[in-house]
Design a protein around this motif. Structure first.
Motif, PDB file in Angstrom:
ATOM      1  N   GLU A   1       1.543   1.514  -9.167  1.00  0.00           N
ATOM      2  CA  GLU A   1       1.522   0.175  -8.568  1.00  0.00           C
ATOM      3  C   GLU A   1       0.174  -0.111  -7.909  1.00  0.00           C
ATOM      4  O   GLU A   1      -0.315  -1.230  -7.944  1.00  0.00           O
ATOM      5  N   LEU A   2      -0.408   0.925  -7.310  1.00  0.00           N
ATOM      6  CA  LEU A   2      -1.713   0.769  -6.680  1.00  0.00           C
ATOM      7  C   LEU A   2      -2.743   0.373  -7.729  1.00  0.00           C
ATOM      8  O   LEU A   2      -3.521  -0.568  -7.546  1.00  0.00           O
TER       9      LEU A   2
ATOM     10  N   TYR B   1      15.431   4.290  -7.323  1.00  0.00           N
ATOM     11  CA  TYR B   1      14.072   4.625  -6.892  1.00  0.00           C
ATOM     12  C   TYR B   1      13.751   6.044  -7.344  1.00  0.00           C
ATOM     13  O   TYR B   1      12.700   6.305  -7.919  1.00  0.00           O
TER      14      TYR B   1
ATOM     15  N   ARG C   1      -2.145  -0.981 -10.582  1.00  0.00           N
ATOM     16  CA  ARG C   1      -1.817  -2.309 -11.079  1.00  0.00           C
ATOM     17  C   ARG C   1      -2.336  -3.379 -10.114  1.00  0.00           C
ATOM     18  O   ARG C   1      -2.862  -4.407 -10.526  1.00  0.00           O
TER      19      ARG C   1
ATOM     20  N   PHE D   1      12.822   0.502 -11.897  1.00  0.00           N
ATOM     21  CA  PHE D   1      12.423  -0.570 -10.995  1.00  0.00           C
ATOM     22  C   PHE D   1      12.551  -1.939 -11.652  1.00  0.00           C
ATOM     23  O   PHE D   1      12.289  -2.085 -12.841  1.00  0.00           O
TER      24      PHE D   1
ATOM     25  N   PHE E   1      11.226  -1.819  -5.175  1.00  0.00           N
ATOM     26  CA  PHE E   1       9.949  -1.367  -4.620  1.00  0.00           C
ATOM     27  C   PHE E   1       8.766  -2.160  -5.164  1.00  0.00           C
ATOM     28  O   PHE E   1       7.897  -2.607  -4.420  1.00  0.00           O
ATOM     29  N   LYS E   2       8.749  -2.336  -6.485  1.00  0.00           N
ATOM     30  CA  LYS E   2       7.596  -3.006  -7.105  1.00  0.00           C
ATOM     31  C   LYS E   2       7.521  -4.477  -6.735  1.00  0.00           C
ATOM     32  O   LYS E   2       6.484  -5.108  -6.905  1.00  0.00           O
TER      33      LYS E   2
ATOM     34  N   SER F   1       2.505   0.332  -1.801  1.00  0.00           N
ATOM     35  CA  SER F   1       1.329   1.156  -2.099  1.00  0.00           C
ATOM     36  C   SER F   1       0.159   0.325  -2.600  1.00  0.00           C
ATOM     37  O   SER F   1      -0.891   0.852  -2.913  1.00  0.00           O
ATOM     38  N   MET F   2       0.360  -1.006  -2.704  1.00  0.00           N
ATOM     39  CA  MET F   2      -0.736  -1.837  -3.216  1.00  0.00           C
ATOM     40  C   MET F   2      -1.743  -2.128  -2.118  1.00  0.00           C
ATOM     41  O   MET F   2      -1.389  -2.253  -0.956  1.00  0.00           O
ATOM     42  N   PRO F   3      -3.018  -2.286  -2.503  1.00  0.00           N
ATOM     43  CA  PRO F   3      -4.026  -2.628  -1.502  1.00  0.00           C
ATOM     44  C   PRO F   3      -3.790  -4.038  -0.984  1.00  0.00           C
ATOM     45  O   PRO F   3      -3.333  -4.896  -1.732  1.00  0.00           O
TER      46      PRO F   3
ATOM     47  N   PHE G   1       3.243   8.965 -10.590  1.00  0.00           N
ATOM     48  CA  PHE G   1       4.106   8.605  -9.466  1.00  0.00           C
ATOM     49  C   PHE G   1       4.071   7.079  -9.380  1.00  0.00           C
ATOM     50  O   PHE G   1       2.994   6.481  -9.302  1.00  0.00           O
ATOM     51  N   VAL G   2       5.255   6.469  -9.433  1.00  0.00           N
ATOM     52  CA  VAL G   2       5.293   5.010  -9.580  1.00  0.00           C
ATOM     53  C   VAL G   2       4.501   4.254  -8.508  1.00  0.00           C
ATOM     54  O   VAL G   2       3.741   3.336  -8.830  1.00  0.00           O
ATOM     55  N   PRO G   3       4.616   4.623  -7.221  1.00  0.00           N
ATOM     56  CA  PRO G   3       3.797   3.900  -6.243  1.00  0.00           C
ATOM     57  C   PRO G   3       2.298   3.973  -6.549  1.00  0.00           C
ATOM     58  O   PRO G   3       1.563   3.022  -6.297  1.00  0.00           O
ATOM     59  N   HIS G   4       1.834   5.098  -7.133  1.00  0.00           N
ATOM     60  CA  HIS G   4       0.414   5.206  -7.489  1.00  0.00           C
ATOM     61  C   HIS G   4       0.075   4.234  -8.623  1.00  0.00           C
ATOM     62  O   HIS G   4      -0.983   3.596  -8.618  1.00  0.00           O
TER      63      HIS G   4
ATOM     64  N   ALA H   1       3.830  -4.471  -3.556  1.00  0.00           N
ATOM     65  CA  ALA H   1       4.406  -3.145  -3.344  1.00  0.00           C
ATOM     66  C   ALA H   1       3.683  -2.457  -2.194  1.00  0.00           C
ATOM     67  O   ALA H   1       2.493  -2.671  -1.972  1.00  0.00           O
TER      68      ALA H   1
END
Ligand code: SF4
Lengths: 134, 364, 219
Positions: free
Chosen positions: C97-98, B241, C100, B246, B262-263, B313-315, C92-95, B311
């Protein structure tokens, strides 16, 4: 396929801090005689981390099995004073795994209470007066 | 907090277990309770004096997965040893008695050990129609209140008993609530998980057995020793991470190399549980080690917290549709503003009067 | 409401609402600006200067000669903040992902340590430029409440994101929820404050360069 696929060229690095902890524990043992027990079940390790750790520790001279409520194995590693203690139940399933840094692991030593019992039992067998109890 | 009779050390001794075996028991118990090995002498001392506690186990709106988790774990085992050390006086799945006899056993245990017994509950309690879930004609709510009244403490096992769980998922047709919503005057300890790790259940029982008290709890009523850190904090994939490596799908190269999940929707960062260290099946593995992200099953509200495979952080809302609507509205409102600007400009132009030198001379 | 429920709201309803206002606001403002138009310029262009607008975009992004030395804080602080913020936002990977999740687009991210450094640099730069804004009499005179509000709106996502990543002060779940909520606040305010420059900056630079080119001072 193994349950945890390993990446050959990446050092996961979870075993390294533990090796350092063992190094400090050995120093402590020499300086003060204090023993240290590390619970492997409480540490975040993947299969490869464990393999790396065991690989780094190697195997030493002593290999003992203690049969008390299931077979527990006590194995000295290539480093004198660093022991791997694995507790198993009657079915041979692993219950707890420790690294013990000591001159002799606690589990190998006969316990006073048991010695008392044995002494009594032997006396009884020989018909000698029991005089040690409690 | 315990009934009279031989102490646990005495029971083990009667069973022919040596002092060495007892120390092994203490060491495994310490490991089980996630206590440091330095606590072993204290555990040994406590077990010398501890007596078998009486336990009443009630099951409400549940799937029996929690009991399965506990009993199917592995046997004979440390769990079995722990279970042997308690007096499980009522558990309607496990007990031999049924019907009136079973209820009589519960009543008897409650009377004999009034104020001292431990009440374990799995499943949520329906506050809607009492008929949604009853045992021997008694509603879950009544049985819980009645049995909790004389208990020393209540242990809510599983996410349903702890936080409502799947029965409380929207639209919550039965009006399911957790134990803590009903029992306010007793210590309630939550052991969430769907199901909880078996050794965590027994670890809590072992703590009660050993020290006669409940372990230290966090704000959500969970024992800190097991739920003190997130899966992510203790995850062996964490270095990946941090490096930004990933798995993108469940069968790509990253997945084979054991990279971070995570993804793929791993909820490890927001999930407090002991899976990453205690693991499952005698410490063999846990979901992430087997290649699947954490679904966060020990967190309140996990059942309605969005898709498992998205993930963190996804909506999760209707974001895309909403944005589509916003584009349409924005275009419409924008056009209206543009038209207004245009007409304002046009009327300004129309109202524009030319002034000549002659006009200026005139007005002098 | 538990922390996870707050997070679920922030990722769901909250984000949808914020995005609606954001997209609506941006479109509205763009229409508003472009539909204003300009009066036809009847005079002949002073010199033909193709590309003056484009060159201005670049030149105005660099300090004019001498000014870098005279106000280094403004320039260094500005650069460090904008670059650090961009790295944090985009790599930043989580961003990623958002993005995406919303658009299907994705690109490779940077290691967490790099993003961490960028975020710290951006946060420090924000405090430095605030200090300079407060101590420099000219800047202070030029600043209104909206400027300080915009500063706060920009700081909050960076700060909460940093705290969440490092698990400090409150637990990660709650901090992550606060982080997403602070971003939503920023999204809602962006079209209607000076923060709209994120969208309009290069448009206005191009226009200025082009019009000055026509007037004979091409860059
Ligand atoms: S697999 Fe999940 S818990 Fe493990 S590091 Fe990745 S996100 Fe964290």
């Amino acid at each position: 396929m193994p349950s945890t696929p390993a990446d050959d060229n990446v050092w996961r690095g979870n075993a390294l801090p533990l090796l350092n902890e063992i190094r400090h524990a050995l120093e402590r043992l020499l300086a003060t005689g204090e023993t240290t027990v590390i619970d492997l079940g409480a540490l975040p390790m993947g299969a490869q981390d464990e393999a790396e750790l065991l690989d780094a520790l190697g195997t030493g001279e002593v290999d003992a099995t203690v049969d008390a409520g299931g077979p527990s194995s006590v194995r000295e590693t290539a480093f004198h004073g660093v022991w791997r203690v694995t507790h198993r139940n009657e079915a041979g399933e692993t219950q707890a795994r420790f690294i013990e840094i000591a001159f002799v692991p606690e589990l190998l030593m006969s316990q006073r209470e048991d010695v008392t019992d044995s002494s009594n039992a032997l006396s009884k067998r020989l018909g000698v007066e029991q005089n040690i109890r409690k | 907090m315990a009934i009279d009779g031989p102490t646990i050390a005495e029971v083990l001794r009667q069973q022919g277990i040596s002092r060495r075996g007892f120390l092994k028991f203490c060491a495994t118990t310490a490991s089980l309770m996630a206590l440091p090995p330095s606590m072993v002498p204290a555990i040994a001392a406590a077990l010398e004096n501890a007596r078998r506690p009486s336990v009443i186990w009630l099951s409400f709106q549940e799937c029996t997965g929690c009991t399965e988790s506990l009993t199917r774990s592995h046997s004979p085992s440390i769990e079995a040893l722990i279970l042997e050390q308690i007096s499980l006086d009522y558990h309607h799945t496990l007990q031999a008695a049924s019907g009136t006899a079973a209820e009589a056993a519960r009543k008897a245990a409650m009377q004999e050990n009034a104020g001292k017994y431990l009440l374990v509950v799995d499943g949520s309690i329906p506050l809607g129609n009492a008929g949604f879930s009853t045992i021997a004609g008694i509603s879950n709510l009544d049985m819980l209140k009645e049995t909790a009244a004389g208990a020393a403490a209540v242990i809510a096992v599983g996410t349903c008993a702890a936080y409502g769980g799947i029965p409380a998922a929207q639209p919550n047709p039965t009006g399911a609530v957790p134990v803590s919503a009903i029992i306010k005057d007793k210590p309630v300890l939550n052991v969430p998980g769907c199901p909880p790790i078996p050794v965590v259940i027994t670890g809590v029982l072992a703590h009660f057995l050993t020290f006669g008290s409940l372990p230290e709890l966090d704000a959500l009523g969970r024992p800190k020793t097991f739920y003190g850190e997130t899966i992510h904090d203790r995850c062996y994939r964490r270095p990946f991470y941090d490096q930004g490596k990933f798995a993108e799908t469940f069968d790509d190269e990253g997945a084979r190399k054991g990279w971070c999940l995570f993804k793929l929707g791993c909820k490890g960062p927001v999930t407090y549980n002991a899976c990453a260290t205690t693991k499952w099946n005698q410490g063999v593995s846990f979901p992430i080690q087997s290649g699947h992200g954490c679904i966060g099953c020990s967190e309140p509200g996990f059942w309605d917290a969005g898709p498992f495979y998205k993930a963190l952080s996804m909506p999760i809302g209707p974001a895309k549709a909403a944005v589509g609507a916003a584009v349409v509205a924005g275009l419409a409102a924008g056009s209206a503003v543009a038209l207004r600007n245009r007409s304002a400009k046009k009327s300004a132009q129309a109202a524009h009067q030319k002034v000549t030198v002659a006009d200026l001379e005139k007005s002098k | 409401m538990s922390a996870l429920e707050l997070l679920t709201w922030a990722r769901g309803t909250g984000l949808s609402l914020a995005l609606v206002i954001f997209v609506f606001g941006i479109l509205l403002r763009l229409f508003e600006i472009f539909s204003l138009g300009r009066k036809a310029d009847l005079s002949r262009a002073r010199d033909t200067s193709p590309g003056s607008g484009w060159r201005t975009i670049v030149r105005r992004s660099l300090p004019p000669p001498g000014l870098f030395k005279r106000s280094p804080v403004t320039y260094i602080g500005g650069y460090v903040f904008h670059i650090g913020f961009a790295i944090t936002l985009l790599f930043f990977v989580p961003h990623i992902e958002l993005v995406r999740g919303l658009t299907g687009l994705s690109w490779p991210g940077l290691p967490m340590q790099v993003v961490d450094i960028a975020a710290v640099a951006a946060i420090l730069a924000l405090f430095v430029v605030l200090a300079s804004r407060l101590t420099n009499p000219v800047k202070r005179f030029l600043s209104g409440a909206q400027d300080y509000f915009a500063w706060l709106l920009t700081l909050l996502p960076l700060l909460t994101g940093y705290l969440a990543f490092h698990h400090v002060i409150v637990d990660y779940t709650l901090m992550l929820a606060l982080h997403i909520l602070s971003v939503e606040l920023l999204l809602v305010a962006l079209p209607f404050t000076k923060l709209f420059h994120t969208v309009s900056v290069f448009v206005s630079r191009w226009y200025n360069g082009d019009i000055f080119g026509r007037k004979g001072v091409a860059s």
